[in-house]
Design an enzyme around this catalytic site. Structure first.
Site, mmCIF file in Angstrom:
data_model
loop_
_atom_site.group_PDB
_atom_site.id
_atom_site.type_symbol
_atom_site.label_atom_id
_atom_site.label_comp_id
_atom_site.label_asym_id
_atom_site.label_seq_id
_atom_site.Cartn_x
_atom_site.Cartn_y
_atom_site.Cartn_z
ATOM 1 N N GLU A 224 -8.908 110.196 -44.299
ATOM 2 C CA GLU A 224 -10.222 110.155 -44.965
ATOM 3 C C GLU A 224 -10.717 111.553 -45.329
ATOM 4 O O GLU A 224 -10.676 112.478 -44.493
ATOM 5 C CB GLU A 224 -11.224 109.463 -44.021
ATOM 6 C CG GLU A 224 -12.635 109.392 -44.586
ATOM 7 C CD GLU A 224 -13.537 108.387 -43.892
ATOM 8 O OE1 GLU A 224 -13.072 107.651 -42.991
ATOM 9 O OE2 GLU A 224 -14.728 108.334 -44.270
ATOM 10 N N ASP B 279 -11.256 97.255 -36.506
ATOM 11 C CA ASP B 279 -11.552 98.594 -35.981
ATOM 12 C C ASP B 279 -11.991 98.516 -34.527
ATOM 13 O O ASP B 279 -12.827 97.665 -34.176
ATOM 14 C CB ASP B 279 -12.732 99.176 -36.781
ATOM 15 C CG ASP B 279 -12.402 100.475 -37.456
ATOM 16 O OD1 ASP B 279 -11.311 101.035 -37.209
ATOM 17 O OD2 ASP B 279 -13.241 100.936 -38.250
#
Ligand code: KIV
Length: 279
Positions: free
Chosen positions: A187, A88
């Protein structure tokens, strides 16, 4: 020991989508768990910036630095023999400009050793995704709830609840695909929205709280192992209860050390009696 499955590749993930094989992804932050997850057959290990909250004890992912990410990516890469490792990009390491994103992504790849980077954002991040991909770095997008900037939408809330918002989200997914992203995480959206995005894109769509219609699933490791029990989002399934197991083991250890029950004779090294007599 898992059967040798070879190394999971980026084209291989696309082929999995094409043949309808679901993709399994979990977060990982260190060498021993990366080894276990890899052996268990997890396809993709994401060194997520959840690192900050679940491992480093920060109260937001916003505090995670690129150096911290690189440190943990290196450990996970050492443990992953078959899984594809994605690192990330933390908040502040890519949102200034495409040039900054390329610099940070280069470091994650060169110093960390991961195969790809992930960054959060929809259509507004498409130029950045394009720049990083054109610099030769594979990118995973992230749409829906964006934890790094969740304050903007009032916290960790389900996104794209209306058809209009869902259409905007699909447009974002398409822009990321068009910019060259090879996969997208979605998400915290209603299940039909996860399905719609997966059906709208050629690249794999990995859901977390986005329903069973996605091309794959990702969970945060410490949550699914029940190592951290403070957060219980609706989408979370706990596959183990390690918090209790760890606490119980530590209690037994403390008890046995204080009682003199540990170490036992079997845990010590013997000495030649003649040498011992000279002590
Ligand atoms: O940082 C992370 O762990 C993530 C997952 C929640 C997908 O982005």
């Amino acid at each position: 020991m898992a059967e040798d499955r070879g190394r999971i590749s980026i084209p291989g993930l696309r082929e999995m989508k094409e043949r309808g094989e679901k993709i399994s992804m979990l977060t990982a932050y260190d060498y021993p768990t990366a080894r276990l997850l890899d052996e268990a057959g997890v396809d993709v290990l994401l060194v997520g910036d959840t690192l900050g909250m679940v491992v480093l004890g920060y109260d937001s992912t916003a505090f995670v630095t690129l150096e911290e990410m690189i440190h943990h990516v290196k450990a996970v890469v050492r443990g992953a023999k078959g899984a594809l490792v994605v690192g990330d990009l933390p908040f502040g390491s890519y949102n200034e400009s495409p040039a900054q994103a390329i610099r940070s992504a280069n470091r994650l790849i060169k110093e960390g050793g991961c195969a790809a980077v992930k960054l959060e954002g929809g259509i507004e991040m498409a130029p950045t995704v394009r720049a990083v991909v054109e610099a030769g770095i594979p990118v995973v997008g992230h749409v829906g709830l964006l934890p790094q900037t969740s304050a903007k939408v009032g916290g960790f809330k389900v996104q794209a609840r209306s058809a209009e918002e869902a259409a905007v989200l699909v447009e974002s997914g398409r822009a990321l695909e068009e910019a060259g992203a090879f996969m997208v995480v979605i998400e915290a959206v209603p299940a039909p929205v996860g399905t719609l995005l997966s059906q709208s894109l050629k690249i794999p769509v990995i859901g977390i709280g986005a329903g069973a219609g996605c091309d794959g699933q990702v969970l945060v490791l410490v949550d699914m192992l029940g190592l951290q029990q403070t957060l219980t989002p609706r989408y979370l399934k706990r596959y183990a209860n390690l918090a209790d197991a760890v606490e119980e083991a530590a209690r037994s250890y403390v008890f046995e050390v204080k009682a003199g029950a540990f170490p036992g004779e079997e845990h010590g090294y013997a000495m030649d009696p003649e040498e011992e007599a000279k002590l």
